[in-house]
Design an enzyme around this catalytic site. Structure first.
Site, PDB file in Angstrom:
ATOM      1  NE  ARG B 300       1.920  60.417  79.027  1.00 53.29           N
ATOM      2  CZ  ARG B 300       2.576  59.339  79.425  1.00 53.29           C
ATOM      3  NH1 ARG B 300       3.885  59.270  79.296  1.00 53.29           N
ATOM      4  NH2 ARG B 300       1.933  58.320  79.965  1.00 53.29           N
ATOM      5  CE1 TYR B 443      -6.759  65.171  80.479  1.00 53.35           C
ATOM      6  CE2 TYR B 443      -8.914  64.260  80.029  1.00 53.35           C
ATOM      7  CZ  TYR B 443      -8.028  65.304  79.952  1.00 53.35           C
ATOM      8  OH  TYR B 443      -8.403  66.454  79.358  1.00 53.35           O
ATOM      9  CD  GLU B 444      -4.721  61.601  77.472  1.00 46.68           C
ATOM     10  OE1 GLU B 444      -4.166  60.552  77.134  1.00 46.68           O
ATOM     11  OE2 GLU B 444      -5.874  61.890  77.108  1.00 46.68           O
ATOM     12  N   GLY B 445      -2.074  59.375  81.664  1.00 52.94           N
ATOM     13  CA  GLY B 445      -1.011  59.024  82.609  1.00 52.94           C
ATOM     14  C   GLY B 445      -1.072  59.986  83.769  1.00 52.94           C
ATOM     15  CD  GLN B 450       2.727  62.190  82.319  1.00 46.40           C
ATOM     16  OE1 GLN B 450       3.669  62.445  81.558  1.00 46.40           O
ATOM     17  NE2 GLN B 450       1.724  61.432  81.963  1.00 46.40           N
TER      18      GLN B 450
END
Lengths: 611, 611
Positions: B300, B443-445, B450
């Protein structure tokens, strides 16, 4: 693969319920004579338009993006598979002639109707739609200021779609600043001119869809003054027509290359080399900039409609995905038999969807109001009504272009976001909407230039008169409705915002007239000012739509929840989007001072000097 | 073609003047022992990093975008021309080992330094940088929870860069919602597991740059419970290593396809089929989600740095273009000998440039503050200091990811806008920055996730304790500086905003605990809340940077205008960007009610039901 259904329910609501358009148009002899003001006819035409774009153009949208256009060694250009066949169907069905003058083969339908057609085209396939779209701009300029000879020879071909048109303005060193163009025209002494120079970024500049291409070209006639006052407009056909209107000799204009772009790949963006090409003067010598603005204003509204159309189709697909995609559980459950719920149940997803819906529906209302005003400006029997409509069109055009394309791009991005990772993958089609939407903010005058046009030319140049007229209309609406139990709260907010817009205008106007640096104050405020203004217009339209819808609900006429949807979207708009004006008021107020930074920050050795 | 120069002047300002990092790091025995806390050494390393990325990676950025990756019939993947050669140079120069544990061949440099390296990599070539970037996430998880046997066999290879790593989380039906994954693991009874299933969107999932690829895979062990509590983490190498650490037998994991994407084309985004592949348990059974978050938190911050790096390089190129492009005259003139002035003279262009500069420099300050806090969290001798730093890292990580990628995308778009039509053309490179920046928000959440992580988990779950600690630190700063003649005005605004953040948090927190619908209130507020929070953090950092810079100016130490630039950018930030919080406060306050619309609006037949 994305899908699209034309939003006919909403369009008919706007035509009949918000704008009362058939009655308005019936007042105009032009439409009465042509028998084109009829509401049932308009609806029938639009139903047919929907069938065409859904069936013929939607399937070509991804194809056009993937294949792009191909330039061959001889300068000829091949468009993507299916583009020409669809265009042939389109023009044979008469769509290119829809709102054109019956004297040249047009159908004389209201601009209101063609405006909807353009929205639908842009939702379905924006790259394809630019081919007929550019023709329309060329038609407008030629029709307004061309000689009878030129009009008789070219307009029937453009109206029938056999020939298409272009706007040739930009040069490598001259985009916003057309006063410094280098393309030259030389009087051949026989009523024609020899045009030489290089034009870039010419949309639909070369292609295989039509028999001929009619370029409208800005150039400087030998001996004309420097700057914008020495520019004339010339018609330069790809093939010189025979007197009978057939395609004749090849003219000296050749496509030198095509651009590789971020999007709108199905449209050929050409570099055109004019090498002593035979041209014909359109309108008056040295009045080219004025004549160009006829095309440009049409193109600006058309570009705004790209933002609208792309926002709509992106929203539709995000909505479908949000109902289909199961992810995370919600309390209460929506799909208790599954191990997750459709993501539309999550408020943040609804926030994104409602943003798309609220901006799109307000944008459509503004565009149609503007289109009806164009009809009024051109055809109303009363001169005062024409003047008033013309003022509104002048004021709203930069907002339609910039606010709709900015919102359209943002909606495309947010709709893509709803797809998560799938939104980034080509086959889902959402990323194409983002790429295609991006150009609308840039071309036909960047959105920064639109903002300067609004604040500098449209608002301040006449001392705020056009703005005051609009503000008066809003105040009347506010006075009538601020005590309404349903919409009163929003109407009050709208009234305050409209007054604030007036006072902001006054402050910026005073700074602008305070001598040196005044122009910088306008430049510093313009972009935020346009957004503020856009919210006032959308707020007005949402309040009006909510009022109409609430009346239907009160009358027990809301069987499918359409009107409740309008009322609830208005609430969303006023509570979640409209508050942006709070930030804008602050940043406008901050003025130019924070921007007037030391030039060393930018590594500029050159300091400002007074010329 | 875009250019890039690493912003070393600003980076050194942050290390030495804002953060006093060498002194802070010297307090930590780990860095003292490894002799890596030395300021001169750090600067030397970063100068070298700048040379590497500018010389080796910038020239490959457009190549990677144009060529993309190619999957062959056997499932092997070829990366774009030059990618492997650059990677070989990179790992041989030791960059993969920079902040890794010396016990496994690492250099033990502070995270602060590797954080800068990652920013530089992302500015130069984000698609390339994801190959070593993903390895870093795999390294972190394995180092933290892997068995000694796994660590001894795999970590030296990952640290040396001979082998790369991946994170295999997403499945076609499961992105955000990892609790519903279907990939299975079966105990082979010999200490290994057979892993079967399909993973999608695996960045750097297959390629030709390294000898082996170490996949860290989330899967459900047979017999484990449903949901997130039944998920374990497995290491599945592409080639099973021999006991000596050489590449051995091919394992049962194959790339089934590569995605065609909007951007980051140089990185292979793979669909991986695991067919009874031999895997090794990492950490504890059914603790896979916890272990995954070790990778995920690193990823993140790394994703946030993509937003930062892309914003920086887009800004640099827009600045260069704005100084070079002549268009329209300004009064006073900047280039009186030309027929137009460089567009940087126009306030609206400055507004766009300053937006890029203000967000980028604040983002860099936040990222480096966060990186130094990670060093403190891991290596400070005092437990309370470690705890405090850990809390700050937890709180700031979702902001770093979402706020930096949102701002980075917006800067890329705005920088593209400065180029006008040229910004839309591929060869200028600006549109690639926009396309590459877009994925960081997804991406990555997703950034929506977030925001939920920030508000729901990081802020509300401990009753606001972590937030209060940060607010206390800010209040101390406000108390000290609100009377300052230079920055007092902004400090006062910051203090008010921080207090408002507290009261907003309280209101949302109370709604959240008020029973049914509470979770919806958090969900409805989260995205706007994160943006509000981000402005408070950036405001704090701009005020601190302005304070440090003003002291230098007062001391007569501002020869090149660098410090004046900081002070003026702080002014710009507080007057032109920070006021966004006014709108956000209103939209947060509006809550979930405007989102709780009638489901018929969305054409939903299913109504909410209580499960």
């Amino acid at each position: 693969m994305p899908t699209y259904k034309a939003p006919l329910r909403d369009i008919k609501f706007l035509i009949n319920e918000l704008l009362d358009a058939p009655a308005e148009l019936a007042k105009m002899p032009y439409y009465a004579e042509n028998e084109t003001a009829d509401g049932a006819l308009m609806e029938q035409v639009l139903d047919e338009a929907a069938r065409f774009v859904e069936g013929e153009l939607v399937p070509l949208n991804a194809v056009g993006d993937q294949q792009g256009c191909v330039r061959h060694d001889d300068g000829e250009v091949t468009t993507p598979d299916g583009f020409k066949a669809a265009y042939d169907k389109y023009r044979k069905a008469g769509w290119t002639a829809l709102d054109a003058d019956p004297n040249y083969g047009g159908q004389g339908m209201p601009h209101l109707v063609s405006n909807v057609l353009v929205e639908l085209l842009n939702s379905a396939n924006v790259a394809w739609s630019m081919y007929p779209g550019l023709s329309h701009g060329a038609y407008s300029a030629l029709h307004a200021v061309g000689s009878d000879e030129l009009k008789d020879l070219y307009l029937p071909k453009i109206v029938s779609g056999e020939w298409t048109g272009t706007m040739c303005l930009t040069e490598p060193h001259a985009g916003t600043d057309l006063g410094i163009i280098r393309t030259k025209a030389k009087d051949n002494g026989d009523g024609t001119y020899a045009v030489s120079g290089t034009k870039i970024f010419i949309s639909a500049g070369e292609h295989d869809m039509a028999d001929n291409i009619v370029h409208l070209v800005l150039a400087r006639l030998e001996g004309s003054p420097e700057g914008t006052k020495g520019i004339s407009l010339f018609l330069v056909p790809k093939y010189l027509p025979t007197p009978e209107g057939k395609v004749g000799e090849r003219n000296g204009v050749v496509c030198g290359s095509l651009e590789h772009k971020m999007g709108i790949n199905g449209n050929a963006t050409a570099l055109l080399n004019f090498d002593g090409a035979t041209g014909f003067l359109v309108g008056e010598i040295n009045k080219g900039m004025n004549h160009m603005f006829i095309m440009m204003n049409a193109a600006r509204l058309g570009t705004g409609l790209q933002g609208l159309g792309l926002g709509e189709v992106a929203y539709q697909n995000a909505l479908a995905y949000a109902k289909d995609r199961l992810q995370m559980r919600h309390n209460p459950r929506m799909s208790p038999s599954e191990n997750a719920d459709p993501i539309i149940v999550h408020p943040d997803v609804r926030r994104m969807l409602l943003t798309g819906k609220a901006y799109t529906e307000a944008g459509r209302a503004m565009a149609m109001w503007l289109a009806l005003s164009i009809d009024t400006e051109h055809h109303h029997p009363d001169e005062a009504a024409r003047q008033e409509a013309g003022d509104l069109v002048a004021l709203l055009t930069p907002i339609a272009k910039a606010f709709m394309t900015d919102n359209g791009f943002n909606i495309a991005v947010q709709s893509q976001q709803i797809f998560g990772g799938h939104g980034y993958i080509r086959e889902w089609g959402m990323e194409q909407f983002v790429r295609d939407a991006r150009i609308g903010q840039i071309y036909e005058g960047t959105n920064g230039i639109q903002a300067l046009d609004l604040l500098g030319r449209k608002v301040l140049m006449d001392g705020g008169k056009k703005l005051q007229k609009l503000a008066g209309m809003l105040q009347e609406f506010v006075d009538e409705n601020e005590s309404d139990e349903h919409i009163g709260e929003y109407v009050t907010a709208l009234g305050k915002a409209s007054q604030q817009l007036g006072s902001i205008t006054m402050v910026v106007g005073q700074k602008a007239m305070s001598g040196e640096g005044g122009a910088d104050e306008v430049n510093a405020a313009a972009v935020d000012y346009l957004r503020f203004f856009g919210h006032v217009v959308y707020g007005y339209l949402w309040a009006r739509m909510a009022k109409v819808a609430q009346a239907k609900i009160d009358a027990g006429q809301d069987k499918d929840g359409f009107y409740l949807g309008k009322v609830q979207t208005a609430r969303f708009y006023f509570t979640k989007l409209f508050p942006e004006i709070k930030a804008l008021a602050a940043t406008i107020k901050a003025g130019n001072e924070p921007l007037a930074v030391d030039n060393r920050m930018f590594g500029l050795e050159r300091e400002l000097v007074t010329a």
